[in-house]
Motif scaffolding. Structure first.
Motif, PDB file in Angstrom:
ATOM      1  N   ASP A   1       5.145 -40.605  -4.139  1.00 48.62           N
ATOM      2  CA  ASP A   1       6.234 -40.512  -5.115  1.00 48.62           C
ATOM      3  C   ASP A   1       6.957 -41.844  -5.273  1.00 48.62           C
TER       4      ASP A   1
ATOM      5  N   ASP B   1       6.398 -48.400  -9.139  1.00 45.62           N
ATOM      6  CA  ASP B   1       5.248 -49.112  -9.693  1.00 45.62           C
ATOM      7  C   ASP B   1       4.710 -50.133  -8.696  1.00 45.62           C
TER       8      ASP B   1
ATOM      9  N   TYR C   1       4.848 -44.560  -6.945  1.00 43.87           N
ATOM     10  CA  TYR C   1       4.692 -44.296  -8.382  1.00 43.87           C
ATOM     11  C   TYR C   1       5.961 -44.682  -9.144  1.00 43.87           C
TER      12      TYR C   1
ATOM     13  N   PHE D   1      -1.000 -38.269 -12.356  1.00 44.77           N
ATOM     14  CA  PHE D   1       0.040 -38.115 -11.336  1.00 44.77           C
ATOM     15  C   PHE D   1       1.308 -37.551 -11.975  1.00 44.77           C
TER      16      PHE D   1
ATOM     17  N   LEU E   1      -3.460 -44.141  -5.761  1.00 44.30           N
ATOM     18  CA  LEU E   1      -3.142 -44.123  -7.192  1.00 44.30           C
ATOM     19  C   LEU E   1      -3.955 -45.136  -7.981  1.00 44.30           C
TER      20      LEU E   1
END
Length: 304
Positions: A203, A209, A206, A221, A215
């Motif tokens: 989390d 970034d 993401y 996602f 990922l």
């Protein structure tokens, strides 16, 4: 303390729990003695486990007194007169240094920069005393960044590559008795920690970034738990592999260990698998980065 290499206390005998507490506290005392009180923020479960393994393997300091837990116990002096313990304290500071440097590449933050400043004197002293360890750890992080820049999506391979880099310094700390079996343990432990860290941080990475190998493949996602559910077979398979490799390399070395085998048995066969389960369930409490102690992103788990 923070990290994933934690015992499962409910499965520990009273004598093993007492032994673990001695190491738990001694790791902190060695940091304070060599690098000042502020350096104790770098204490972590992973380095405590490595110290127990190496001390048991080398027989450097088979027994030392424990510390009575109190609000001011951090100020007490070390109980173990051991070069191995002192070198591990320096190695822990240098690993912390390079974690903070790596954070600046990923996503600079005021609190992360503050941690570097606060630990500045400790880091400078460790650099002066052990430049060879500083170089090894720095090159290990460089290899990771190169793999990130190449878009590697194999978290296990990245963890093992990083682990092999760090194992050189750890084998040197263990001295002339170190062998490939010890290197294998350090390599697979690092891979297991790296893999759990990647799952734990889905989390946050993401949202920020920042790079996460899980990922990197471009899979859809929405949130961590949905991603874990959608990729359960792949993620759990990778975790089972790295933990199985760690357990196999540890089992091969056990007959050479001289003390505290019950403690390391608990961590390898119960504690680390339990940490992996908690990471998969989204209930992990202790991410393995000193930056998060300063930022408060994860709770420090110091219970036993």
């Amino acid at each position: 303390m923070f990290g994933y290499t934690i015992p499962l206390y409910m499965k520990m005998s009273p004598s093993d729990l007492s032994s673990y507490r001695r190491y738990y506290c001694e790791t902190c005392h060695q940091l304070k003695s060599e690098f000042g009180v502020v350096s104790t923020s770098a204490v972590n479960y992973d380095m405590t486990f490595n110290t127990i393994i190496m001390n048991s393997f080398t027989g450097d300091c088979p027994y030392f007194d424990g510390t009575k837990i109190s609000p001011v116990c951090v100020f007490k002096d070390p109980k173990a007169d051991s070069d191995l313990f002192r070198k591990m304290a320096a190695y822990t500071i240098l690993l912390t240094k390079w974690e903070l440097v790596d954070d600046k590449y990923d996503k600079p933050s005021i609190k992360s920069s503050a941690a570097s400043v606060i630990l500045g004197k400790a880091i400078s002293k460790a650099e002066r005393k052990y430049p060879e360890y500083d170089d090894v750890v720095g090159k290990g992080f460089e290899k990771l960044r190169s793999m990130e820049e190449a878009g590697c999506s194999d978290a296990v391979r990245m963890g093992e590559t990083f682990g092999r880099s760090l194992a050189f310094a750890l084998k040197d700390i263990a001295g002339e008795q170190a062998d490939d079996g010890l290197e294998n343990i350090f390599t697979h432990l690092t891979a297991a920690v790296y893999m759990m860290d990647a799952v734990d941080d889905l989390d946050q990475d993401y949202l920020d970034d920042t790079y996460n190998p899980l990922l990197a493949g471009g899979k859809p996602f929405k949130n961590k738990m949905q991603f874990i559910n959608d990729n359960m077979y792949e993620i759990s398979g990778s975790l089972n592999k790295v933990i199985g490799d760690l357990q196999a390399s540890y089992s091969a070395l056990k007959e050479k260990m001289k003390c505290d085998v019950g403690v390391t048995d608990n961590i390898v066969y119960y504690g680390i698998p339990d940490s992996a389960k908690n990471v998969m369930l989204g209930s992990s409490l202790a991410k393995a980065s000193v930056k998060n102690t300063f930022e408060g992103r994860k709770k420090r788990n110091a219970s036993y």
